[in-house]
Design a protein around this motif. Structure first.
Motif, mmCIF file in Angstrom:
data_model
loop_
_atom_site.group_PDB
_atom_site.id
_atom_site.type_symbol
_atom_site.label_atom_id
_atom_site.label_comp_id
_atom_site.label_asym_id
_atom_site.label_seq_id
_atom_site.Cartn_x
_atom_site.Cartn_y
_atom_site.Cartn_z
ATOM 1 N N LEU A 43 50.121 77.895 77.024
ATOM 2 C CA LEU A 43 51.423 78.470 76.703
ATOM 3 C C LEU A 43 52.185 78.877 77.964
ATOM 4 C CD1 LEU A 43 50.470 80.794 73.693
ATOM 5 C CD2 LEU A 43 51.121 78.371 73.674
ATOM 6 N N ASP A 44 53.507 78.784 77.868
ATOM 7 C CA ASP A 44 54.394 79.326 78.901
ATOM 8 C C ASP A 44 55.597 79.947 78.193
ATOM 9 O OD1 ASP A 44 56.053 77.168 78.198
ATOM 10 O OD2 ASP A 44 55.326 75.920 79.845
ATOM 11 N N GLU A 45 56.682 80.148 78.914
ATOM 12 C CA GLU A 45 57.818 80.849 78.322
ATOM 13 C C GLU A 45 58.651 79.954 77.395
ATOM 14 O OE1 GLU A 45 59.997 82.654 81.471
ATOM 15 O OE2 GLU A 45 58.464 84.197 81.834
ATOM 16 N N ARG A 46 58.389 78.658 77.398
ATOM 17 C CA ARG A 46 59.128 77.746 76.526
ATOM 18 C C ARG A 46 58.458 77.668 75.162
ATOM 19 N NH1 ARG A 46 58.076 72.389 78.997
ATOM 20 N NH2 ARG A 46 56.053 73.413 79.260
ATOM 21 N N PRO A 47 59.190 77.860 74.077
ATOM 22 C CA PRO A 47 58.589 77.685 72.745
ATOM 23 C C PRO A 47 58.079 76.252 72.569
ATOM 24 C CG PRO A 47 60.662 78.869 72.579
ATOM 25 C CD PRO A 47 60.580 78.350 73.991
ATOM 26 N N GLN A 48 56.844 76.122 72.104
ATOM 27 C CA GLN A 48 56.230 74.811 71.905
ATOM 28 C C GLN A 48 55.642 74.721 70.498
ATOM 29 O OE1 GLN A 48 53.702 73.335 75.332
ATOM 30 N NE2 GLN A 48 53.824 75.498 75.906
ATOM 31 N N ARG A 49 55.694 73.517 69.930
ATOM 32 C CA ARG A 49 55.066 73.249 68.640
ATOM 33 C C ARG A 49 53.903 72.284 68.850
ATOM 34 N NH1 ARG A 49 57.942 74.936 64.258
ATOM 35 N NH2 ARG A 49 60.020 75.766 64.726
ATOM 36 N N PHE A 50 52.865 72.468 68.054
ATOM 37 C CA PHE A 50 51.658 71.672 68.188
ATOM 38 C C PHE A 50 51.309 71.042 66.835
ATOM 39 C CE2 PHE A 50 51.163 75.533 70.931
ATOM 40 C CZ PHE A 50 51.516 74.912 72.115
ATOM 41 N N PRO A 51 50.743 69.850 66.848
ATOM 42 C CA PRO A 51 50.484 69.154 65.581
ATOM 43 C C PRO A 51 49.384 69.788 64.748
ATOM 44 C CG PRO A 51 49.568 67.927 67.434
ATOM 45 C CD PRO A 51 50.402 69.016 68.028
ATOM 46 N N ASP A 52 48.550 70.635 65.357
ATOM 47 C CA ASP A 52 47.414 71.201 64.630
ATOM 48 C C ASP A 52 47.531 72.704 64.408
ATOM 49 O OD1 ASP A 52 47.228 71.639 67.334
ATOM 50 O OD2 ASP A 52 45.129 71.022 67.533
ATOM 51 N N ALA A 53 48.761 73.246 64.546
ATOM 52 C CA ALA A 53 48.984 74.677 64.312
ATOM 53 C C ALA A 53 50.411 74.879 63.826
ATOM 54 C CB ALA A 53 48.746 75.472 65.597
ATOM 55 N N PRO A 54 50.660 75.915 63.032
ATOM 56 C CA PRO A 54 52.019 76.152 62.538
ATOM 57 C C PRO A 54 52.859 76.889 63.583
ATOM 58 C CG PRO A 54 50.571 77.858 61.715
ATOM 59 C CD PRO A 54 49.696 76.910 62.499
ATOM 60 N N GLY A 55 54.169 76.795 63.450
ATOM 61 C CA GLY A 55 55.077 77.616 64.233
ATOM 62 C C GLY A 55 55.359 77.109 65.634
ATOM 63 N N ALA A 56 56.197 77.889 66.337
ATOM 64 C CA ALA A 56 56.536 77.635 67.737
ATOM 65 C C ALA A 56 55.960 78.787 68.565
ATOM 66 C CB ALA A 56 58.052 77.546 67.917
ATOM 67 N N TRP A 57 55.275 78.445 69.662
ATOM 68 C CA TRP A 57 54.506 79.415 70.430
ATOM 69 C C TRP A 57 55.045 79.555 71.848
ATOM 70 C CZ3 TRP A 57 50.057 81.719 68.213
ATOM 71 C CH2 TRP A 57 49.679 81.195 66.965
ATOM 72 N N HIS A 58 55.066 80.784 72.350
ATOM 73 C CA HIS A 58 55.367 80.995 73.763
ATOM 74 C C HIS A 58 54.715 82.288 74.225
ATOM 75 C CE1 HIS A 58 58.573 83.583 72.065
ATOM 76 N NE2 HIS A 58 58.530 84.222 73.232
ATOM 77 N N THR A 59 54.716 82.500 75.530
ATOM 78 C CA THR A 59 54.160 83.724 76.086
ATOM 79 C C THR A 59 55.035 84.207 77.230
ATOM 80 O OG1 THR A 59 52.134 84.790 76.889
ATOM 81 C CG2 THR A 59 52.658 82.620 77.806
ATOM 82 N N GLY A 60 54.834 85.445 77.614
ATOM 83 C CA GLY A 60 55.604 86.059 78.694
ATOM 84 C C GLY A 60 55.001 87.405 79.045
#
Length: 274
Positions: A43-60
């Motif tokens: 993870l980084d500060e950009r929201p990312q979507r993954f094929p094997d998990a729901p939602g958009a993920w980011h961290t900071g």
């Protein structure tokens, strides 16, 4: 010093080892164990979507955040969550398991980086698992040693199965022992259970009959005089022996033993082991 065992002890010794071995295999092949991992997402500060998990993920600076779409839901600590959910700042080697249907979404920090690592029970690596080859247990590989604590824990940086990643452990001491007529020592890290020690090592079998990068050995709490027992029959594989989606630590340089320890778990079949 190697511990001798009488013939009458051998059956109990073997049965105890089999109990340990079966527990190792059961943890590995658990529906949400390491064989169930389907992705290692950084993870980084950009929201990312993954094929094997729901939602958009980011961290900071304030930690990991997921934004779930309409109709998506995770269960965190028994509570259903929708929309935006903040996991907060995670401790190193810590994490949270969020449930998504039959899957578990591991949210963790490894080597200073936040990761998402989904675990799906129907992952092919898990469903095809047939067990890990191992050496037959032999009392000759049970060795007495002496634990020598450092004046204070020494921060020890080691590499990882993932290139470029590092782990830092506070090593509380080292273990000295004799094997195959040689005086040897191993730097020890804290174990998972209170008072125990954990040793990462390689030896002359590494990359030949045992996994090349590392094996681990749990050592019980030292006696009052520092005596410990190293049972190399219980030298275990770390998850990276089975999957590239693990971030396992590598042994410190001084833990590369110049003897062949023909005991414990061998190269997994998933890596071409016999």
């Amino acid at each position: 010093m190697t511990i001798e065992a009488t013939a009458t002890d051998l059956q109990a010794f073997t049965e105890s080892w089999l109990e340990w071995y079966r527990a190792q295999e059961a943890r590995l092949a658990d529906p949400h164990g390491f064989l169930a991992i389907t992705g290692l997402h950084w993870l980084d500060e950009r929201p990312q979507r993954f094929p094997d998990a729901p939602g958009a993920w980011h961290t900071g600076p304030e930690g990991v955040v997921v934004t779930l779409d309409e109709g998506e839901e995770l269960v965190v600590d028994g509570t259903p969550v929708r929309g935006e959910h903040r996991f907060g700042v995670l401790p190193e080697r810590g994490g949270v398991n969020a449930v998504w249907g039959e899957a578990v979404i591991e949210v963790a920090k490894r080597g200073g980086h936040d990761i998402v690592r989904p675990r799906h029970p129907d992952a092919e690596l898990r469903t095809a698992f047939t067990g890990t080859p191992a050496y037959a247990p032999d009392p000759r590989w049970v060795v007495r040693g002496r634990y020598l604590p450092f004046d204070e824990p020494r921060p020890t940086t080691v590499g990882a199965a993932v290139e470029g990643l590092e782990h830092v452990y506070d090593a509380p001491g080292r273990i000295e022992f004799e094997l195959e007529g040689r005086e040897l020592s191993l730097t020890a890290f804290p174990g998972y259970a209170e008072g125990t020690l954990s040793v990462l090592f390689t030896d002359a079998t590494s990359g030949v009959t045992t996994y090349a990068a590392n094996r681990s050995l749990t050592v019980g709490p030292p006696a009052a005089d520092g005596t410990v027992t190293l049972d190399f029959n219980r030298a275990a594989n770390l998850p990276c022996a089975y999957t590239d989606l693990a971030t396992c630590p590598l042994p410190p340089a001084e833990n590369r033993l110049p003897v062949a320890i023909e005991a414990g778990l061998k190269i997994p079949r998933e890596r071409g082991g016999a």
